[in-house]
Scaffold this motif. Structure first.
Motif, mmCIF file in Angstrom:
data_model
loop_
_atom_site.group_PDB
_atom_site.id
_atom_site.type_symbol
_atom_site.label_atom_id
_atom_site.label_comp_id
_atom_site.label_asym_id
_atom_site.label_seq_id
_atom_site.Cartn_x
_atom_site.Cartn_y
_atom_site.Cartn_z
ATOM 1 N N LYS A 64 0.845 -1.185 0.000
ATOM 2 C CA LYS A 64 0.000 0.000 0.000
ATOM 3 C C LYS A 64 0.881 1.236 0.000
ATOM 4 O O LYS A 64 1.824 1.351 0.777
ATOM 5 N N MET A 65 0.577 2.171 -0.914
ATOM 6 C CA MET A 65 1.401 3.366 -1.059
ATOM 7 C C MET A 65 1.094 4.385 0.046
ATOM 8 O O MET A 65 -0.028 4.467 0.565
ATOM 9 N N LYS A 66 2.124 5.195 0.373
ATOM 10 C CA LYS A 66 1.975 6.223 1.400
ATOM 11 C C LYS A 66 2.664 7.506 0.938
ATOM 12 O O LYS A 66 3.345 7.536 -0.095
ATOM 13 N N LEU A 67 2.511 8.575 1.702
ATOM 14 C CA LEU A 67 3.162 9.856 1.477
ATOM 15 C C LEU A 67 2.871 10.420 0.094
ATOM 16 O O LEU A 67 1.771 10.858 -0.178
ATOM 17 N N PHE A 68 3.865 10.399 -0.840
ATOM 18 C CA PHE A 68 3.722 11.051 -2.138
ATOM 19 C C PHE A 68 3.001 10.184 -3.163
ATOM 20 O O PHE A 68 3.013 10.486 -4.339
ATOM 21 N N ASN A 69 2.436 9.081 -2.739
ATOM 22 C CA ASN A 69 1.757 8.173 -3.646
ATOM 23 C C ASN A 69 0.444 7.753 -3.008
ATOM 24 O O ASN A 69 0.237 7.920 -1.801
ATOM 25 N N SER A 70 -0.425 7.200 -3.799
ATOM 26 C CA SER A 70 -1.688 6.693 -3.268
ATOM 27 C C SER A 70 -2.043 5.393 -3.969
ATOM 28 O O SER A 70 -1.524 5.076 -5.045
ATOM 29 N N GLY A 71 -2.941 4.639 -3.355
ATOM 30 C CA GLY A 71 -3.330 3.360 -3.934
ATOM 31 C C GLY A 71 -2.423 2.232 -3.481
ATOM 32 O O GLY A 71 -1.822 2.278 -2.401
ATOM 33 N N SER A 72 -2.293 1.207 -4.321
ATOM 34 C CA SER A 72 -1.487 0.039 -3.974
ATOM 35 C C SER A 72 -0.951 -0.623 -5.243
ATOM 36 O O SER A 72 -1.430 -0.354 -6.347
ATOM 37 N N VAL A 73 0.048 -1.462 -5.060
ATOM 38 C CA VAL A 73 0.584 -2.275 -6.157
ATOM 39 C C VAL A 73 0.709 -3.709 -5.654
ATOM 40 O O VAL A 73 0.865 -3.946 -4.450
ATOM 41 N N SER A 74 0.633 -4.648 -6.585
ATOM 42 C CA SER A 74 0.793 -6.063 -6.208
ATOM 43 C C SER A 74 1.422 -6.809 -7.366
ATOM 44 O O SER A 74 1.319 -6.398 -8.527
ATOM 45 N N MET A 75 2.083 -7.901 -7.041
ATOM 46 C CA MET A 75 2.670 -8.754 -8.077
ATOM 47 C C MET A 75 2.585 -10.206 -7.638
ATOM 48 O O MET A 75 2.720 -10.520 -6.450
ATOM 49 N N ASP A 76 2.368 -11.050 -8.619
ATOM 50 C CA ASP A 76 2.301 -12.489 -8.419
ATOM 51 C C ASP A 76 3.302 -13.087 -9.401
ATOM 52 O O ASP A 76 3.128 -12.983 -10.619
ATOM 53 N N VAL A 77 4.397 -13.692 -8.884
ATOM 54 C CA VAL A 77 5.527 -14.081 -9.727
ATOM 55 C C VAL A 77 5.772 -15.581 -9.620
ATOM 56 O O VAL A 77 5.713 -16.155 -8.531
ATOM 57 N N SER A 78 6.072 -16.201 -10.766
ATOM 58 C CA SER A 78 6.334 -17.642 -10.810
ATOM 59 C C SER A 78 7.585 -17.931 -11.627
ATOM 60 O O SER A 78 7.883 -17.244 -12.618
ATOM 61 N N LEU A 79 8.317 -18.941 -11.198
ATOM 62 C CA LEU A 79 9.426 -19.509 -11.967
ATOM 63 C C LEU A 79 9.108 -20.970 -12.240
ATOM 64 O O LEU A 79 8.566 -21.668 -11.385
ATOM 65 N N GLU A 80 9.470 -21.439 -13.424
ATOM 66 C CA GLU A 80 9.156 -22.819 -13.792
ATOM 67 C C GLU A 80 9.963 -23.835 -12.994
ATOM 68 O O GLU A 80 9.535 -24.972 -12.814
ATOM 69 N N LYS A 81 11.126 -23.428 -12.524
ATOM 70 C CA LYS A 81 11.978 -24.329 -11.757
ATOM 71 C C LYS A 81 12.990 -23.514 -10.971
ATOM 72 O O LYS A 81 12.999 -22.281 -11.017
ATOM 73 N N THR A 82 13.847 -24.213 -10.225
ATOM 74 C CA THR A 82 14.838 -23.549 -9.379
ATOM 75 C C THR A 82 16.257 -23.714 -9.905
ATOM 76 O O THR A 82 17.091 -22.837 -9.729
ATOM 77 N N GLY A 83 16.550 -24.840 -10.540
ATOM 78 C CA GLY A 83 17.901 -25.109 -11.026
ATOM 79 C C GLY A 83 18.047 -24.771 -12.492
ATOM 80 O O GLY A 83 17.237 -25.172 -13.333
ATOM 81 N N PHE A 84 19.123 -24.025 -12.828
ATOM 82 C CA PHE A 84 19.377 -23.611 -14.197
ATOM 83 C C PHE A 84 20.847 -23.830 -14.529
ATOM 84 O O PHE A 84 21.729 -23.493 -13.737
ATOM 85 N N PHE A 85 21.094 -24.374 -15.724
ATOM 86 C CA PHE A 85 22.463 -24.579 -16.171
ATOM 87 C C PHE A 85 23.068 -23.261 -16.647
ATOM 88 O O PHE A 85 22.354 -22.321 -17.015
ATOM 89 N N GLN A 86 24.389 -23.199 -16.630
ATOM 90 C CA GLN A 86 25.090 -22.041 -17.204
ATOM 91 C C GLN A 86 24.651 -21.881 -18.668
ATOM 92 O O GLN A 86 24.629 -22.831 -19.427
ATOM 93 N N GLY A 87 24.292 -20.656 -19.034
ATOM 94 C CA GLY A 87 23.867 -20.385 -20.399
ATOM 95 C C GLY A 87 22.404 -20.667 -20.681
ATOM 96 O O GLY A 87 21.914 -20.383 -21.783
ATOM 97 N N GLU A 88 21.671 -21.213 -19.716
ATOM 98 C CA GLU A 88 20.262 -21.553 -19.929
ATOM 99 C C GLU A 88 19.373 -20.315 -19.758
ATOM 100 O O GLU A 88 19.740 -19.362 -19.075
ATOM 101 N N ALA A 89 18.186 -20.344 -20.391
ATOM 102 C CA ALA A 89 17.234 -19.251 -20.274
ATOM 103 C C ALA A 89 16.351 -19.457 -19.051
ATOM 104 O O ALA A 89 15.795 -20.534 -18.854
#
Length: 366
Positions: free
Chosen positions: A167-192
């Motif tokens: 929730k924003m305060k002071l010089f801002n108003s309203g709120s922001v939210s994000m819902d983030v997902s990764l397909e996995k945890t382990g990644f090889f060097q050079g992998e996307a």
């Protein structure tokens, strides 16, 4: 005055283009001793060892404290010349003498080679020459160890998901939210690495999604911890206007030369994090941190089970887990070659003038 011993050098023979070694590999090399005249020697040896070590200092008022710790994985030693009593000695004639050796890297779980600001994990060969009434002469060389690991069998490398609201305060108003997902945890060097984010901007200002991959080195000694962090790459997404909802997909390529993550060492860890955050003007940025395991490029085959503890995998085992984490199914692991079977001791030294006895393992922690 001319020294009797002109040089002492230990070297090893690479076995692949990357110049790396893994569990069960044979490390062969030679100790080269050059003397200018008859030289009486008490002992000449070569030692192969793996260990981790950390050390740093801290200032506490007028006192400087030193923190240090060691962890040993194995020690194998072979004598080329070894007299039974201190009064005996062996005489080496003038010239250049080459003493070949061969060791086998143990089939046990050990961390990879590593060097950091306050510690290192090193696998080294040390030649030592001892003579009466003389300081021992030594030469050391390090090799790069990459452990055999079947990452597709690790359940901790699965998908990740986190949410964050602010929730924003002071010089801002309203709120922001994000819902983030990764397909996995382990990644090889050079992998996307693909990041999927649903971002709701209910504030009065535009926001920017940002992404930062950073590393974290931790060193432990005497109940203390020393931490070093470093940003490895940063990326910025497109601005999201006020009162908008967007689905953001960001593909981040893991650098090919990034160091792999390190676990399995009691005094050193090398971890990686992906920080996903929203850049909000005149406000603190809401953020989510995901642990990321950076895996070495699959140039070293997946390991067979460790002979001393694990049973063979059944055919097709792990296929579901591998598919879920995005890894190709390696199929049933193959047993190591007969020559590297850890149940069979190497040939006696006298058979080929190469193999030292596989004794002297040191696993205690100091």
């Amino acid at each position: 005055m001319l020294s009797t011993v002109k040089s002492l050098k230990v070297s090893y023979n690479p076995i692949n283009e990357a110049n790396t070694f893994t569990n069960g590999d044979t490390v062969s090399g030679q100790v080269t001793l050059e003397v200018v005249k008859d030289c009486q020697i008490n002992s000449l040896s070569v030692k192969f060892k793996g260990k981790a070590r950390v050390m740093w200092t801290e200032r506490h008022g007028n006192t400087t404290a030193t923190y240090h710790s060691k962890e040993k994985y194995f020690i194998i030693k072979h004598y080329f010349i070894h007299d039974k009593t201190p009064t005996d000695s062996s005489v080496v004639a003038p010239g250049c003498h080459v003493y070949p050796f061969t060791f086998q890297i143990p089939f046990k779980k050990m961390p990879p080679s590593f060097k950091g600001a306050d510690g290192k994990i090193a696998y080294s060969l040390e030649a030592r020459l001892s003579r009466s009434l003389r300081i021992d002469k030594k030469d050391t060389t390090e090799l790069t160890f990459v452990p055999r690991v079947d990452w597709s069998q690790d359940p901790e490398l699965g998908p990740q998901h986190e949410s964050k609201d602010k929730k924003m305060k002071l010089f801002n108003s309203g709120s922001v939210s994000m819902d983030v997902s990764l397909e996995k945890t382990g990644f090889f060097q050079g992998e996307a690495l693909r990041v999927l984010a649903c971002i709701q901007n209910n504030s009065s200002r535009e926001i920017k999604p940002k992404f930062c991959l950073y590393r974290k080195h931790c060193f432990f000694a005497k109940g203390r911890r020393r931490v070093h962090t470093k940003d490895l790459l940063k990326e910025v997404g497109e601005p999201i206007p006020p009162s908008a909802h967007q689905k953001v997909t960001r593909v981040i390529t893991i650098p090919q030369d990034i160091e792999p993550s390190i676990s399995g060492c009691g005094i050193i860890t090398a971890e990686h994090r992906l920080r996903v955050y929203l850049d909000v003007k005149y406000a603190s940025d809401p953020e989510i941190k995901f642990p990321i395991a950076i895996l070495r490029s699959p140039q070293v085959p997946a390991a067979p089970p460790y002979p001393e503890t694990a049973a063979p995998y059944p055919a097709g085992a792990g296929a579901g887990a591998a598919a879920a984490f995005g890894f190709a199914n390696p199929g049933p692991p193959q047993p190591p070659p007969a020559a590297l079977n850890p149940f069979d001791p190497p040939p006696p030294y006298g058979a080929y003038n190469l193999y030292p006895p596989m004794t002297g393992f040191g696993t205690e922690r100091q």
